[in-house]
Design a protein around this motif. Sequence first.
Motif, PDB file in Angstrom:
ATOM      1  N   ARG A  57      -0.779   0.506   5.244  1.00  0.00           N
ATOM      2  CA  ARG A  57      -1.523   1.766   4.900  1.00  0.00           C
ATOM      3  C   ARG A  57      -1.571   2.046   3.632  1.00  0.00           C
ATOM      4  NH1 ARG A  57       0.753   5.783   9.004  1.00  0.00           N
ATOM      5  NH2 ARG A  57       0.773   4.377  10.979  1.00  0.00           N
ATOM      6  N   SER A  58      -2.502   2.711   3.292  1.00  0.00           N
ATOM      7  CA  SER A  58      -3.017   2.745   1.858  1.00  0.00           C
ATOM      8  C   SER A  58      -3.454   4.421   1.535  1.00  0.00           C
ATOM      9  CB  SER A  58      -4.351   2.054   1.665  1.00  0.00           C
ATOM     10  OG  SER A  58      -5.496   2.449   2.640  1.00  0.00           O
ATOM     11  N   TRP A  59      -3.206   4.424   0.154  1.00  0.00           N
ATOM     12  CA  TRP A  59      -3.568   5.761  -0.299  1.00  0.00           C
ATOM     13  C   TRP A  59      -4.282   5.771  -1.958  1.00  0.00           C
ATOM     14  CZ3 TRP A  59       0.966   3.923   1.362  1.00  0.00           C
ATOM     15  CH2 TRP A  59       1.398   4.395   2.488  1.00  0.00           C
ATOM     16  N   PRO A  60      -4.953   6.946  -2.396  1.00  0.00           N
ATOM     17  CA  PRO A  60      -5.387   6.727  -3.734  1.00  0.00           C
ATOM     18  C   PRO A  60      -4.433   6.914  -4.715  1.00  0.00           C
ATOM     19  CG  PRO A  60      -5.869   8.869  -2.477  1.00  0.00           C
ATOM     20  CD  PRO A  60      -5.284   7.961  -1.328  1.00  0.00           C
ATOM     21  N   ASP A  61      -3.225   7.402  -4.485  1.00  0.00           N
ATOM     22  CA  ASP A  61      -2.165   7.652  -5.262  1.00  0.00           C
ATOM     23  C   ASP A  61      -1.617   6.485  -6.082  1.00  0.00           C
ATOM     24  OD1 ASP A  61      -1.971   9.182  -2.554  1.00  0.00           O
ATOM     25  OD2 ASP A  61      -1.099  10.496  -4.044  1.00  0.00           O
ATOM     26  N   PRO A  62      -1.102   6.776  -7.144  1.00  0.00           N
ATOM     27  CA  PRO A  62      -0.486   5.718  -7.993  1.00  0.00           C
ATOM     28  C   PRO A  62       0.684   5.100  -7.280  1.00  0.00           C
ATOM     29  CG  PRO A  62      -0.605   7.649  -9.319  1.00  0.00           C
ATOM     30  CD  PRO A  62      -1.135   8.157  -7.749  1.00  0.00           C
ATOM     31  N   ILE A  63       0.854   3.736  -7.494  1.00  0.00           N
ATOM     32  CA  ILE A  63       2.024   2.830  -6.884  1.00  0.00           C
ATOM     33  C   ILE A  63       3.408   3.600  -7.099  1.00  0.00           C
ATOM     34  CG2 ILE A  63       2.402   1.191  -8.695  1.00  0.00           C
ATOM     35  CD1 ILE A  63       2.721  -0.790  -6.696  1.00  0.00           C
ATOM     36  N   GLU A  64       3.520   3.969  -8.405  1.00  0.00           N
ATOM     37  CA  GLU A  64       4.687   4.752  -8.664  1.00  0.00           C
ATOM     38  C   GLU A  64       4.996   6.017  -7.789  1.00  0.00           C
ATOM     39  OE1 GLU A  64       3.183   2.405 -11.720  1.00  0.00           O
ATOM     40  OE2 GLU A  64       2.433   4.132 -10.748  1.00  0.00           O
ATOM     41  N   ASP A  65       4.115   6.828  -7.244  1.00  0.00           N
ATOM     42  CA  ASP A  65       4.192   8.068  -6.586  1.00  0.00           C
ATOM     43  C   ASP A  65       4.668   7.482  -5.082  1.00  0.00           C
ATOM     44  OD1 ASP A  65       4.564  10.807  -6.042  1.00  0.00           O
ATOM     45  OD2 ASP A  65       2.517  10.452  -4.861  1.00  0.00           O
ATOM     46  N   VAL A  66       4.019   6.544  -4.764  1.00  0.00           N
ATOM     47  CA  VAL A  66       4.277   6.096  -3.109  1.00  0.00           C
ATOM     48  C   VAL A  66       5.507   5.341  -3.299  1.00  0.00           C
ATOM     49  CG1 VAL A  66       3.449   4.447  -1.535  1.00  0.00           C
ATOM     50  CG2 VAL A  66       1.822   5.604  -2.586  1.00  0.00           C
ATOM     51  N   TRP A  67       6.195   4.614  -4.394  1.00  0.00           N
ATOM     52  CA  TRP A  67       7.661   4.265  -4.355  1.00  0.00           C
ATOM     53  C   TRP A  67       8.626   5.434  -4.239  1.00  0.00           C
ATOM     54  CZ3 TRP A  67       9.917  -0.321  -3.949  1.00  0.00           C
ATOM     55  CH2 TRP A  67      11.270  -0.533  -4.483  1.00  0.00           C
ATOM     56  N   ALA A  68       8.077   6.495  -4.936  1.00  0.00           N
ATOM     57  CA  ALA A  68       9.058   7.541  -4.996  1.00  0.00           C
ATOM     58  C   ALA A  68       9.178   8.101  -3.726  1.00  0.00           C
ATOM     59  CB  ALA A  68       8.586   8.803  -6.144  1.00  0.00           C
ATOM     60  N   ALA A  69       8.088   8.144  -2.943  1.00  0.00           N
ATOM     61  CA  ALA A  69       7.971   8.946  -1.671  1.00  0.00           C
ATOM     62  C   ALA A  69       9.191   7.945  -0.678  1.00  0.00           C
ATOM     63  CB  ALA A  69       6.474   9.072  -1.099  1.00  0.00           C
ATOM     64  N   LEU A  70       8.873   6.709  -1.083  1.00  0.00           N
ATOM     65  CA  LEU A  70       9.699   5.750  -0.142  1.00  0.00           C
ATOM     66  C   LEU A  70      11.088   5.599  -0.414  1.00  0.00           C
ATOM     67  CD1 LEU A  70       9.018   3.336   1.800  1.00  0.00           C
ATOM     68  CD2 LEU A  70       8.807   1.873  -0.309  1.00  0.00           C
ATOM     69  N   THR A  71      11.733   6.017  -1.624  1.00  0.00           N
ATOM     70  CA  THR A  71      12.875   5.650  -1.988  1.00  0.00           C
ATOM     71  C   THR A  71      13.819   6.800  -2.909  1.00  0.00           C
ATOM     72  OG1 THR A  71      12.341   4.965  -4.251  1.00  0.00           O
ATOM     73  CG2 THR A  71      12.304   3.435  -2.627  1.00  0.00           C
ATOM     74  N   GLU A  72      13.156   7.924  -3.274  1.00  0.00           N
ATOM     75  CA  GLU A  72      13.888   9.062  -3.701  1.00  0.00           C
ATOM     76  C   GLU A  72      14.504   9.964  -2.513  1.00  0.00           C
ATOM     77  OE1 GLU A  72      11.428  11.424  -6.169  1.00  0.00           O
ATOM     78  OE2 GLU A  72      11.280  10.081  -7.874  1.00  0.00           O
ATOM     79  N   PRO A  73      15.835  10.068  -2.740  1.00  0.00           N
ATOM     80  CA  PRO A  73      16.431  10.913  -1.603  1.00  0.00           C
ATOM     81  C   PRO A  73      15.833  12.078  -1.083  1.00  0.00           C
ATOM     82  CG  PRO A  73      17.929  10.278  -3.259  1.00  0.00           C
ATOM     83  CD  PRO A  73      16.559   9.862  -3.774  1.00  0.00           C
ATOM     84  N   ASP A  74      15.436  13.073  -1.826  1.00  0.00           N
ATOM     85  CA  ASP A  74      15.049  14.395  -1.184  1.00  0.00           C
ATOM     86  C   ASP A  74      13.687  14.164  -0.628  1.00  0.00           C
ATOM     87  OD1 ASP A  74      13.623  13.780  -3.842  1.00  0.00           O
ATOM     88  OD2 ASP A  74      13.001  15.790  -3.991  1.00  0.00           O
ATOM     89  N   ARG A  75      12.632  13.276  -1.203  1.00  0.00           N
ATOM     90  CA  ARG A  75      11.469  12.726  -0.200  1.00  0.00           C
ATOM     91  C   ARG A  75      12.021  11.741   0.929  1.00  0.00           C
ATOM     92  NH1 ARG A  75       6.925  11.215  -4.384  1.00  0.00           N
ATOM     93  NH2 ARG A  75       5.579  12.024  -2.637  1.00  0.00           N
ATOM     94  N   MET A  76      12.711  11.025   0.726  1.00  0.00           N
ATOM     95  CA  MET A  76      13.100  10.251   1.989  1.00  0.00           C
ATOM     96  C   MET A  76      13.461  11.075   3.190  1.00  0.00           C
ATOM     97  SD  MET A  76      15.285   6.965   0.699  1.00  0.00           S
ATOM     98  CE  MET A  76      16.128   6.775   2.365  1.00  0.00           C
TER      99      MET A  76
END
Length: 166
Positions: free
Chosen positions: A24-43
């Motif tokens: 999957r891919s997005w135009p978003d920065p890698i740090e934002d995608v990582w945050a969506a992947l790992t931050e508790p509230d976003r997970m």
Amino acid sequence: MTTPDERLGQVTELPEGVRLQFRRSWPDPIEDVWAALTEPDRMARWIGTYEGERRVGGSGTFTMTHEETPVGEPMRIVECDEPRRLVVDWETEEGWRVQLDLSREGEETVLVFTQVFAAGTEVTDYVLGWHWYLDRFDAEVDGRPAPGSWDDFLAATGPAYGRAAG
């Protein structure tokens, strides 16, 4: 961005088992995608919760809260190279290992999700399940509403995997 055809998981028979891979891919920065992947509230919005140590070698309980009957299962963090790679062992009866790799390709952040199952495993249900969860993840990254119910998803997407709707 990932096109509809690219959203389908790729299943490959290997000597060591059956590999399932999504890209999957997005135009978003890698740090934002990582945050969506790992931050508790976003997970919690796309897959579930993890209660435990958040470090390599750390273990805890992972609960997929969007399942019909959520059950906490033991999980161990095998590798973590923020914001590029996360590998976890899901201590289920089958002994799952899930690898999540992020990279930048041009102007996009690319996620490669990989799971290898035991040889001979019928993976269609797993492929559909991970496809649904990755669609939920996609919605979390993009900030739009999550996909509809599992039944609606299955009716729309199941035929692409040879699974009849309903």
